[in-house]
Write an enzyme that holds these catalytic residues in place. Structure first.
Site, mmCIF file in Angstrom:
data_model
loop_
_atom_site.group_PDB
_atom_site.id
_atom_site.type_symbol
_atom_site.label_atom_id
_atom_site.label_comp_id
_atom_site.label_asym_id
_atom_site.label_seq_id
_atom_site.Cartn_x
_atom_site.Cartn_y
_atom_site.Cartn_z
ATOM 1 N N SER A 166 0.824 -1.215 0.000
ATOM 2 C CA SER A 166 0.000 0.000 0.000
ATOM 3 C C SER A 166 0.855 1.260 0.000
ATOM 4 O O SER A 166 1.537 1.576 0.974
ATOM 5 C CB SER A 166 -0.928 0.017 1.221
ATOM 6 O OG SER A 166 -1.667 1.225 1.200
ATOM 7 N N HIS A 216 -0.993 -1.415 -4.114
ATOM 8 C CA HIS A 216 -2.314 -1.038 -3.612
ATOM 9 C C HIS A 216 -2.385 0.485 -3.515
ATOM 10 O O HIS A 216 -1.576 1.108 -2.823
ATOM 11 C CB HIS A 216 -2.520 -1.685 -2.238
ATOM 12 C CG HIS A 216 -3.872 -1.498 -1.649
ATOM 13 N ND1 HIS A 216 -4.939 -2.331 -1.938
ATOM 14 C CD2 HIS A 216 -4.348 -0.584 -0.775
ATOM 15 C CE1 HIS A 216 -6.004 -1.943 -1.263
ATOM 16 N NE2 HIS A 216 -5.673 -0.865 -0.544
ATOM 17 N N ASP A 221 -4.744 3.682 -2.486
ATOM 18 C CA ASP A 221 -5.922 4.078 -1.711
ATOM 19 C C ASP A 221 -6.411 5.449 -2.147
ATOM 20 O O ASP A 221 -5.712 6.458 -1.954
ATOM 21 C CB ASP A 221 -5.556 4.125 -0.221
ATOM 22 C CG ASP A 221 -5.344 2.740 0.342
ATOM 23 O OD1 ASP A 221 -6.273 1.916 0.244
ATOM 24 O OD2 ASP A 221 -4.249 2.470 0.862
ATOM 25 N N MET A 259 -9.061 8.316 -1.540
ATOM 26 C CA MET A 259 -9.976 8.808 -0.495
ATOM 27 C C MET A 259 -10.485 10.192 -0.876
ATOM 28 O O MET A 259 -9.700 11.056 -1.294
ATOM 29 C CB MET A 259 -9.229 8.901 0.832
ATOM 30 C CG MET A 259 -8.584 7.599 1.254
ATOM 31 S SD MET A 259 -7.700 7.795 2.793
ATOM 32 C CE MET A 259 -7.029 6.153 3.007
ATOM 33 N N HIS A 300 -8.106 0.870 -4.680
ATOM 34 C CA HIS A 300 -9.147 0.750 -3.660
ATOM 35 C C HIS A 300 -9.837 2.106 -3.516
ATOM 36 O O HIS A 300 -9.242 3.054 -2.997
ATOM 37 C CB HIS A 300 -8.472 0.307 -2.342
ATOM 38 C CG HIS A 300 -9.374 0.263 -1.162
ATOM 39 N ND1 HIS A 300 -8.912 0.203 0.128
ATOM 40 C CD2 HIS A 300 -10.739 0.262 -1.055
ATOM 41 C CE1 HIS A 300 -9.922 0.164 0.967
ATOM 42 N NE2 HIS A 300 -11.041 0.213 0.277
ATOM 43 N N MET A 345 -12.033 -5.023 5.022
ATOM 44 C CA MET A 345 -11.314 -3.979 5.765
ATOM 45 C C MET A 345 -11.119 -4.461 7.203
ATOM 46 O O MET A 345 -12.088 -4.758 7.898
ATOM 47 C CB MET A 345 -12.100 -2.659 5.758
ATOM 48 C CG MET A 345 -12.104 -1.931 4.430
ATOM 49 S SD MET A 345 -10.456 -1.699 3.710
ATOM 50 C CE MET A 345 -9.616 -0.761 4.989
ATOM 51 N N GLY A 390 -9.565 4.918 5.990
ATOM 52 C CA GLY A 390 -9.287 6.352 6.066
ATOM 53 C C GLY A 390 -7.833 6.659 6.356
ATOM 54 O O GLY A 390 -7.326 7.692 5.922
ATOM 55 N N PHE A 391 -7.182 5.777 7.085
ATOM 56 C CA PHE A 391 -5.810 6.062 7.501
ATOM 57 C C PHE A 391 -4.967 4.787 7.525
ATOM 58 O O PHE A 391 -5.487 3.714 7.823
ATOM 59 C CB PHE A 391 -5.792 6.685 8.908
ATOM 60 C CG PHE A 391 -6.633 7.920 9.001
ATOM 61 C CD1 PHE A 391 -6.116 9.159 8.636
ATOM 62 C CD2 PHE A 391 -7.963 7.842 9.405
ATOM 63 C CE1 PHE A 391 -6.907 10.293 8.690
ATOM 64 C CE2 PHE A 391 -8.761 8.974 9.467
ATOM 65 C CZ PHE A 391 -8.227 10.210 9.105
ATOM 66 N N GLY A 392 -3.686 4.949 7.262
ATOM 67 C CA GLY A 392 -2.756 3.853 7.450
ATOM 68 C C GLY A 392 -2.325 3.804 8.909
ATOM 69 O O GLY A 392 -2.631 4.712 9.689
ATOM 70 N N GLY A 393 -1.653 2.730 9.272
ATOM 71 C CA GLY A 393 -1.044 2.649 10.599
ATOM 72 C C GLY A 393 -1.994 2.376 11.750
ATOM 73 O O GLY A 393 -1.649 2.600 12.908
ATOM 74 N N ASP A 400 -7.053 -5.758 4.457
ATOM 75 C CA ASP A 400 -6.444 -4.430 4.368
ATOM 76 C C ASP A 400 -6.568 -3.696 5.697
ATOM 77 O O ASP A 400 -7.679 -3.408 6.147
ATOM 78 C CB ASP A 400 -7.174 -3.660 3.255
ATOM 79 C CG ASP A 400 -6.576 -2.301 2.958
ATOM 80 O OD1 ASP A 400 -5.499 -1.985 3.485
ATOM 81 O OD2 ASP A 400 -7.199 -1.560 2.179
ATOM 82 N N GLY A 401 -5.406 -3.398 6.314
ATOM 83 C CA GLY A 401 -5.397 -2.606 7.536
ATOM 84 C C GLY A 401 -4.732 -3.332 8.689
ATOM 85 O O GLY A 401 -5.224 -4.370 9.141
ATOM 86 N N GLY A 402 -3.578 -2.801 9.112
ATOM 87 C CA GLY A 402 -2.900 -3.375 10.271
ATOM 88 C C GLY A 402 -2.274 -4.734 10.028
ATOM 89 O O GLY A 402 -2.087 -5.521 10.962
#
Ligand code: DX5
Ligand code: ZN
Length: 217
Positions: free
Chosen positions: A8, A33, A35, A37, A66, A137, A142-145, A175-177
């Site tokens: 990502s 990937h 993103d 938004m 995405h 998800m 909305g946010f990475g990390g 996707d995410g974490g």
């Protein structure tokens, strides 16, 4: 099938994007990937067409785009023209989802549907015959990390059963974490594609981290 890694770029260095895309080219990542938004569907704004077009010029791997935007139908042709190979829309943002994924296919792209953490996988029953990929998800978009939501394992197991029982040709992407600690359990749960942002780009050696996510040793 071996699992895929989609790196990502939200976590990349936008001051030197070319360097990070070249790093992905020489790594074992399978996809990039991206993103998107809009500041409406999610409380953040990322980047748009000029950036995607630039990435397309440098990248040697498929662009996994995405969309975290409302009314994505307005822009499907633009994303295709910009170089998207896989185009994923959020379930919650589409009123006529079957029409949307049909249009994505007609444009020549693979079609994915993303689910927010609160959206049950049972709602996918009548769209699975029409799509190539489900993006679960594992954080609120909305946010990475952000931290991985543990309940996601139940959703993945449930979706894996639905796909296998129905005989659908649909990949499960998360996707995410995602990091080297939870990756193995996710693959065991039935995931096909791991998206990884911060765990790759914030590591000392991103190419090595991608290798670890790929080989899981
Ligand atoms: C979140 C995005 C993710 C994000 C993942 O809204 O959809 O793709 O880049 O970032 P990490 O891997 O850092 O959680
Ligand atoms: Zn994403």
């Amino acid at each position: 099938m071996d699992h895929l890694i989609s790196a990502s770029l939200l976590a990349a260095d936008f001051g030197n994007l070319e360097k990070d895309v070249l790093m992905i080219n020489r790594s074992q990542a399978d996809w990039l990937h991206l993103d998107i938004m809009d500041g409406v569907f999610v409380p953040n704004i990322s980047f748009g067409f000029p950036v995607i077009e630039f990435i397309k010029k440098v990248a040697e791997k498929p662009l996994d785009v995405h969309l975290m935007i409302v009314d994505p139908d307005r822009y499907l042709t633009r994303f295709n023209d910009a170089g998207a190979n896989i185009l994923t829309v959020q379930y919650e943002a589409c009123i006529h989802l079957q029409r949307t994924v049909t249009e994505i296919h007609n444009l020549g792209m693979k079609a994915g549907v993303a689910l927010n953490p609160h959206t049950p996988v049972s709602l996918l029953k009548n769209i699975l015959p029409f799509i190539d990929l489900v993006l679960i998800m594992t954080v609120n978009p909305g946010f990475g990390g952000q931290s991985f939501i543990m309940e996601s394992y139940n959703k993945i197991t449930e979706l894996r059963n639905i796909i296998d029982t129905g005989g659908y040709n649909v990949l499960i992407e998360v996707d995410g974490g995602i990091d080297t600690k939870n990756a193995a359990k996710l693959i065991e749960s039935g995931v096909n594609v791991l998206v990884a942002g911060n765990s790759v780009f914030s590591s000392d050696d991103p190419v090595k981290t991608i290798h670890r996510l790929k080989k899981l040793t």
